[in-house]
Design an enzyme around this catalytic site. Structure first.
Site, PDB file in Angstrom:
ATOM      1  CB  CYS A  73      -0.918  -0.029   1.223  1.00 20.52           C
ATOM      2  SG  CYS A  73      -1.631   1.557   1.660  1.00 20.52           S
ATOM      3  CB  CYS A  76       0.932   1.286   4.223  1.00 25.76           C
ATOM      4  SG  CYS A  76      -0.810   0.813   4.255  1.00 25.76           S
ATOM      5  CB  CYS A 209     -11.901  37.868  34.763  1.00 23.66           C
ATOM      6  SG  CYS A 209     -11.584  36.900  33.272  1.00 23.66           S
ATOM      7  CB  CYS A 212     -11.079  34.338  35.680  1.00 23.83           C
ATOM      8  SG  CYS A 212      -9.910  35.464  34.878  1.00 23.83           S
TER       9      CYS A 212
END
Length: 462
Positions: A73, A76, A209, A212
């Site tokens: 392949c 591969c 915030c 936060c």
């Protein structure tokens, strides 16, 4: 007669053509077989076969990335070098294997393998592997593997869903003080973070915030999962402005990584991962692996050192030749080689010890060292009271093969003769110098007074 000759000629011609065709077909397949191997024993990619697949992958611990491939392949073949790089980078963290479907097609049948290459991730549920769906580069494979490890650790350490919900409620209601996140201030930052040899991830936040607040439960969850590997802290940058200014914090949340060792300004790194607990753990684990230092190869000078074997997953014990046989340079070369191997397997957190051969006979007897000479090496699992002796060449390659097999659960082990390691006496540490040969003083025979021997009595004739 002419007809007979023609028929014979025709028969021989067709026979020759058929034989020639069979020869070329045979040659083609012979060449094909010789060129099928995409991986060799020198690679960190583990070749999986029907004889080892169940034991290593399905029954083994940890995460496996397995490629099902066909040697002919093209995709591969293109993947092979990237797969090898990923295997080397993930060594000791994630096992990377490969199945040659031309040779072992039955291994792929349970997983519906219809195209090549197909990559499966065997993690928590080994009977239902996941499909790998990211890019086919070494970097992408490593990133996906680290992420999978983070999920694996999270699932194993997270407990039941009810326990996780309770922890989440405690974090939401009680804030970060009740989690594994360490609250930092201007006064404590230098002592806890900058003076520490351990790695730290620090969030600089503002209480008002919104981002936060969203991050807080994820930060707490990640702190629990990374506990023992990376310390995770949080500093209110609106209250402790000196530290925030020192690291040029201008927005919230700002996350900084302080690596293990000296915390010089140039070593501080901006966090570049996502904002979920999974992302934080993934990013943290990658930095933790990088920050590990090579274990010290310590001389076995007494019972206190030998006891460290009991606390480690495995203990690599080496018995070196007498100092007069190797000199200081030869001994240091052995210790250097062991240190380099320790660095290669540092993620395993094994203990590494050495002793001069013959100095701790009770330990050598328990580990059946006798008869092999020095140097000798044995890997001990104190918890299971078993050990594995190096029977191949005592060099970097030979020891690496033994350790690689042990890390993958391969290779034979023997039980300790007793329930544990024996007690050893205190030993004088090596001073790092060459050995001294004992030299006897010369004897001057002229210093002795030699008396004439007394005359023998006369003998009578019979």
């Amino acid at each position: 007669s002419l007809s007979i000759h023609y028929n014979l000629y025709s028969y021989h011609s067709h026979s020759c053509i058929r034989m020639r065709s069979l020869f070329y077909i045979s040659l083609f397949y012979s060449c094909l077989i010789l060129t099928t191997a995409l991986y060799s024993s020198s690679d960190d990619v583990i070749e999986l076969t029907p004889s080892n697949f169940n034991q290593l992958v399905l029954k083994g611990d940890g995460v496996w990335f397995v490629e099902f491939y066909a040697p002919w392949c093209g995709h591969c073949k293109n993947l092979a070098p990237e797969w090898k790089k990923a295997a080397s980078a993930l060594k000791g963290v994630v096992s990377v294997g490969a199945v040659d479907m031309d040779q072992h097609s039955t291994l792929g049948s349970p997983y519906g393998i219809t195209g090549f290459p197909t990559i499966k991730i065997f993690s928590l549920n080994k009977n239902k592997p996941k499909d790998y769906q990211s890019a086919r580069s070494a970097q992408a494979i490593v990133q996906a593997a680290v992420k999978e490890v983070a999920e694996f650790v999270q699932e194993q350490s997270g407990g039941s869903q009810q326990q996780q919900q309770q922890q989440q409620q405690q974090q939401d209601q009680g804030g970060q003080g009740k989690s594994d996140v360490i609250e930092l201030t201007d006064d404590s930052f230098s002592k806890k973070v900058l003076s520490s040899d351990e790695p730290w991830l620090v969030e600089f936040y503002a209480p008002w915030c919104g981002h936060c607040k969203n991050l807080a439960p994820h930060w707490a969850k990640a702190a629990t999962q990374l506990k023992g590997k990376i310390n995770m802290g949080a500093l209110d940058a609106t209250e402790h402005k000196n530290t925030a200014a020192q690291f040029s914090v201008q927005g919230y949340p700002t996350i900084k990584f302080f690596p293990a060792g000296a915390k010089v300004p140039s070593a501080v790194e901006d966090y570049t991962g996502g904002r979920t607990a999974e992302d934080i753990v993934q990013w943290g684990l990658s930095r933790w692996t990088d920050s590990l230092s090579a274990p010290e190869v310590r001389q076995l000078v007494g019972q206190a050192v030998l006891d460290t074997c009991s606390a480690a997953p495995l203990c690599v014990v080496t018995f070196l030749p007498h100092i007069l046989d190797t000199g200081a340079e030869g001994r240091n070369n052995y210790i250097k080689m062991l240190t380099e191997l320790g660095d290669k397997y540092k993620q395993r957190r094994w203990e590494w010890l050495w002793s001069e051969g013959g100095v701790v006979p009770e330990l050598e007897t328990a580990l059946e060292i006798g008869g092999f000479g020095y140097p000798a090496l044995v890997v001990v699992n104190s918890r299971k009271a078993r050990y594995s002796l190096l029977r191949g060449a005592f060099n970097e390659q030979g020891i690496d093969e033994l350790l690689k097999g042990i890390a993958l659960g391969r290779g034979g082990t023997s039980p300790l003769q007793s329930t544990g390691l024996p007690t050893v006496s205190e030993i004088q540490p090596w001073d790092g110098k060459d050995g001294e040969t004992f030299v006897e003083d010369d004897v001057d025979l002229s210093d002795f007074t030699w008396d004439d021997p007394a005359p023998s009595p006369a003998k009578e004739d019979l």
